[in-house]
Design a protein around this motif. Sequence first.
Motif: not given
Length: 467
Positions: A140-144, A278-281, A433-437
């Motif tokens: 799954l993509p990183r979206t709500i 937003a989570d930057v892990e 950005e795509s690297n953020v969830t």
Amino acid sequence: MSTTTIVSAPGKVLAAGGYLVLDQQYPGVVISTSSRFYTVIQASSGSANQIVVRSPQFHQAEWRYTVTYDAAGILVTPREDSVGGKNKFVHLALQHTLNLVSEIHSVAQVQERLSRGLDIAAVGDNDFYSQRAQLESLGLPRTIKSLLQIEPFCHNGVKLTDVHKTGMGSSAALITSLVSALLIHFAAITEEDFATLEGDGRRLAHNCCSICKVGSGFDVSSAVFGSQIYRRFGPAVLDPLMKGDFATGTLKSVLNSSAWDYSFRPIQLPPLTRLVLADVEAGSDTPSLVGKVLKWRGHEDSCETAKELWTQIDESNQSLARQLDALSQSYVQDKDAYEQTVGKLAYLPAHEWESVSKAFYALHQTTQQIRNLMRRMGDLAGVEIEPEQQTHLLDQSIEQAGVIGGGVPGAGGYDAIWLLICSPPGTSAPSTESNVTPLLAQESVAKGARVVQLNEIPGLREAIQRR
């Protein structure tokens, strides 16, 4: 005594006051979140005086304790067959809370209510932990929308020590829910007294949590009382307990002492605005960051610079609190005009707001000023309070339409970022950005910790039955 007691407590975002809240002189602005920790206490079918604490979201996360009684009070001892290793926070919570119960009632009553032992399950909403691995495993993509497809209280697939946290105060939320649930389960406080912010039972729970998780206190206070302007208690109140040799029977008197001089004033975000996380892990070692900043602040070569900078940061922090209050009041005074204004701002970047709303534009400027001052403190102290990657991410996000401002919460570093956005009906959160969830959490509509029922929370029953 009820056979099951469940208390939930919220996570937090320290929007303003990082580092400063360690000093009683400076207040902080802390927002409690909709993501919560749940502690479920049930009588077990095991042996008397045995307590099992489980975290069914992790591998090998079970802690077993034996409770013994003597003239010195109650002693909670970790058992050798525990598979989760040491858990300082949980151990202290059990030790202090059961002793407090014994002082309020009696040792005999604790003994009677532990006649079948206790099973305690503690689980946190998914937002407390990075869900990137879950999303990747599901393709799954990183979206709500994707996050909503993950089961509640999902298993993280790792040991607790290996999980990536998002910096939302999981430890404080856990301890608050655990201590409060124990106090209610053992009838040391009533549900009715705990249900009100002004109740003595809620304040007693706060004070007990504060000796189990010692720190600046804002995370525990927001978990207990909800979103607030917080000013910490003088640390001297803890001295009799931190020495470890306090006399038997003094815990209750210390926790009920008037020396607990913390203060909090409930606050809320302005209507039609929304907290976005937003989570930057990555995560940060908060104690290490704090230690470096305090060393810089106390050094003779930098103490005057630090004092001047902290004064400037404090002025901006307090300005932020006043502006949040003023905007909420303007909604009450003229709801229609307020809604029209937010509707316009939602489609404009903040640098174009001054002609539409001086109040919202000023709030945007204040959030940016706080970021600038915190970055300066980080540069002077040699600490990445707002790392370059976070700066890039925040700048990119704040340039988008409808974004009021944001920052890296608390002590900064690589924890989740927060944004405050205009959110009239029909608008969505800004893209990043795509690297953020993104995280599901928003501002909590409930006021701090609360008692809940098992069937009220989707997925909770299934989670605590997981072994």
